[in-house]
Enzyme design. Structure first.
Site, mmCIF file in Angstrom:
data_model
loop_
_atom_site.group_PDB
_atom_site.id
_atom_site.type_symbol
_atom_site.label_atom_id
_atom_site.label_comp_id
_atom_site.label_asym_id
_atom_site.label_seq_id
_atom_site.Cartn_x
_atom_site.Cartn_y
_atom_site.Cartn_z
ATOM 1 N N LYS A 196 38.241 40.008 43.397
ATOM 2 C CA LYS A 196 39.086 39.006 42.746
ATOM 3 C C LYS A 196 40.213 38.551 43.664
ATOM 4 C CE LYS A 196 39.162 41.376 38.646
ATOM 5 N NZ LYS A 196 39.888 41.938 37.538
ATOM 6 N N ARG A 214 28.814 49.617 42.922
ATOM 7 C CA ARG A 214 29.236 48.217 42.791
ATOM 8 C C ARG A 214 28.173 47.320 43.377
ATOM 9 N NH1 ARG A 214 34.844 47.715 42.331
ATOM 10 N NH2 ARG A 214 34.891 45.527 42.915
ATOM 11 N N GLU A 240 40.512 43.800 33.949
ATOM 12 C CA GLU A 240 41.932 43.488 34.007
ATOM 13 C C GLU A 240 42.062 41.965 34.048
ATOM 14 O OE1 GLU A 240 44.040 45.115 37.383
ATOM 15 O OE2 GLU A 240 45.934 44.286 36.642
#
Ligand code: ATP
Ligand code: MG
Length: 564
Positions: free
Chosen positions: A273, A263, A34
């Site tokens: 982020k 992850r 994104e």
């Protein structure tokens, strides 16, 4: 990319089986960020996985798409999108064709939503956010059906068209799938797939005032692109039934399979982020590409090489079990790659002046030295000597500890690529601080061993007259805590991670460096002998001017030592 060893993993095993069974002749993967921030080291893992399956050693026939998941217009920007593409390319990967965008598919996504309404599988709901939460139930309690769930197909089609046409206020209506409000999986309790949001979109401008939700968009985008293996992180495991439900209920032939892996979490860094954005907006770092940031652009600016990061990603592995990796593993991989990539020169970071009392111009000689002991193709340069040289203050000890092999009063040491010198006199200022050493050269030792004795220590140095001054930024870890965002206070609440900023994460010094670095372009990497790897700054260094270096990594893992 033959630098990166290929290690098998469960995803490769699945692909091997699919190819062996004739399910696919070639594969299509995608990396779907994104554009709401810069990419970090966790994304690097995902990039190396997705692109690495189809590029480089032991890759499968196939391609990898780069697709921006741009369904949240308020948070997304062109700057982020540009940085992401630059990062992927810098890491050494090539996406298939043009960059794709979820927003490219807004018209199809809309049509599939209409199809779902027509099949009685989607409805327009008017519960507000709070009511929606109350109706959803919890992990232990089933949800309740929305009072709007049983509208007719005609009514739903009319309302959805009018939502699209901008007849309703933001947030006043949603389009929801009609699945099962009592499902054990909360994601299946009539998830929202469209919301009304009058926001300017970086690609579609003001064309749309309804935007599709991630879960709905992602599976359809994958299918439209013919993705074979849709790889994502474990938090999406519970979303997989929804991924499959959507594709099973619309008229589309392709049904990619989603596989989840864990992850990457990097100790002494953050891989979120949102939190990295806080460091930027609050001015704690100089920007997303501050060399202390675990962003790809930060690591690049620090001097990490793409090969080093790819090696690190390989070492992280791909599995479903916890993937918590110490920072030293990243530094180790970076160091290992730079060892053969970076030419070596001498620089003195914390100088002490040495006068060579018997230096004789025209008599005292200098040698040329290779830029790399094992890579003659890197070439050589002259290492000039002069009456005044600088050595590292740490390389002198007035009262040496046992086993000391460097400079000490009356002791001898070899100057790298030059003579053996002996320290004859120590000069101090009024406060007792050593300001100068007077040393003598043994003229018979240029390129030869001294006769009748052994001199074990070798130190780096530069000629005061020939060296150039440089700004050198000494970077260290940004945090003092391994998990800065997971520390709880006495009250049991999380402590603000910004409390754990390492106050010593940046020190700037003036160093003396061999003049041969003078014309280095930005982003040129060197080993400063005995000190570490350094890289000219990508933005602030200008070839031919006073150099600006960033310390990439020291030669040894100093943290391991300090911490026992
Ligand atoms: P963040 O939490 O930092 O915002 P994200 O998952 O929301 O990360 P996306 O832009 O959606 O960011 O991520 C793009 C891809 O990168 C996704 O497939 C995601 O699973 C993967 N990814 C993100 N963070 C990590 C991580 N720490 N380790 C491995 N893969 C990751
Ligand atoms: Mg995400």
């Amino acid at each position: 990319m033959s630098d990166t060893p290929v290690i098998s993993n469960f995803i490769r095993n699945i692909i091997d089986a699919d190819i062996a069974a004739g399910k696919h002749a070639s594969i299509v993967t995608r990396f779907p960020p994104e554009p709401n921030g810069y990419l970090h080291v966790g994304h690097a893992k995902s990039i190396c996985l997705n692109f690495g399956l189809v590029q480089g050693d032991a890759s499968y026939p196939g391609v990898c798409n780069l697709r921006f998941d741009d369904t949240n217009p308020e948070k997304e920007s062109d700057e982020y999108a540009r940085s992401i593409a630059a990062d992927v390319a810098w890491l050494g990967f090539q996406w298939n064709g043009e960059i794709r965008h979820a927003s490219d598919y807004f018209p199809q996504l809309y049509q599939y939503a209409v199809e779902l309404i027509q099949k009685g599988l989607a409805y327009v709901c008017e519960l507000n956010a709070e009511e929606m939460r109350a109706y959803r139930g919890s992990l232990t309690e089933p949800g309740k059906n929305s009072p709007y769930r049983d509208r007719t197909v005609e009514e739903n089609l009319d309302l959805f068209t009018r939502m699209k046409n901008g007849e309703f206020a933001d947030g006043s209506k949603t389009l929801r799938l009609k699945i099962d409000m009592s499902s054990g999986n909360v994601n299946m309790r009539d998830p929202v797939i469209y919301r009304i949001r009058r926001a300017h979109h970086i690609r579609t401008g003001d064309d749309w005032c309804i935007y599709p939700m991630y879960d709905y968009t992602h599976c359809i985008s994958d299918a439209l692109e013919g993705i074979t293996h849709s790889l994502c992180t474990l938090e999406f495991e519970d979303h997989r039934p929804l991924y499959d439900w959507v594709l099973d209920n619309i008229s589309i032939d392709c049904h990619p399979r989603q596989y989840e892996f864990s992850r990457l979490e990097l100790l002494y860094a953050l891989t979120s982020k949102r939190k990295l954005n806080q460091l930027v907006t609050e001015g704690i770092v100089s920007g997303w590409d501050d060399p202390r940031m675990p962003t790809i652009s930060g690591m690049r600016r620090r001097g990490y090489s793409p090969e080093g990061i790819r090696l690190f990603a390989q070492r992280c592995g791909v599995s479903k079990s916890e993937n918590v990796i110490d920072y030293s593993v990243l530094e180790g991989a970076v160091r290992e790659m730079l060892e053969t990539q970076a030419p070596r020169v001498m620089a003195v970071l914390n100088p002490i002046k040495v006068t060579l009392t018997n230096f004789e111009a025209g008599v005292t000689g200098s040698r040329s030295a290779p830029f790399h002991p094992h890579h003659p193709e890197f070439g050589e340069r002259e290492v000039p000597i002069a009456k005044t040289i600088y050595v590292e203050r740490d390389d002198f000890a007035e009262v040496p500890p046992a086993g000391w092999q460097r400079l000490t009063p009356g002791g001898e040491v070899r100057l790298r690529y030059s003579y053996v010198i002996k320290c004859d006199e120590v000069i101090k200022d009024a406060s007792g601080q050593v300001v100068e050493l007077k040393c003598s050269i043994d003229p018979a030792t240029l390129g030869q061993n001294p006769v009748g004795r052994k001199v074990k220590g070798v130190i780096h140095w530069v000629s005061a007259e020939h060296a150039i001054e440089a700004d050198v930024r000494l970077y260290d870890r940004l945090f003092t805590e391994p998990r800065p965002d997971a520390v709880r206070g006495a009250d049991g609440e999380y402590v603000d991670f910004k409390q754990f900023i390492n106050p010593a994460s940046l020190a700037t010094v003036t160093a003396y460096v061999e003049a041969c670095v003078k014309d280095a372009a930005p982003e040129t990497r060197y080993q400063f002998e005995r000190l570490g790897y350094f890289c000219t700054d990508r933005f602030e260094h200008v070839a031919g001017q006073r150099p600006v270096f960033n310390r990439t990594v020291t030669l040894k893992d100093s943290w391991a030592k300090e911490q026992g």
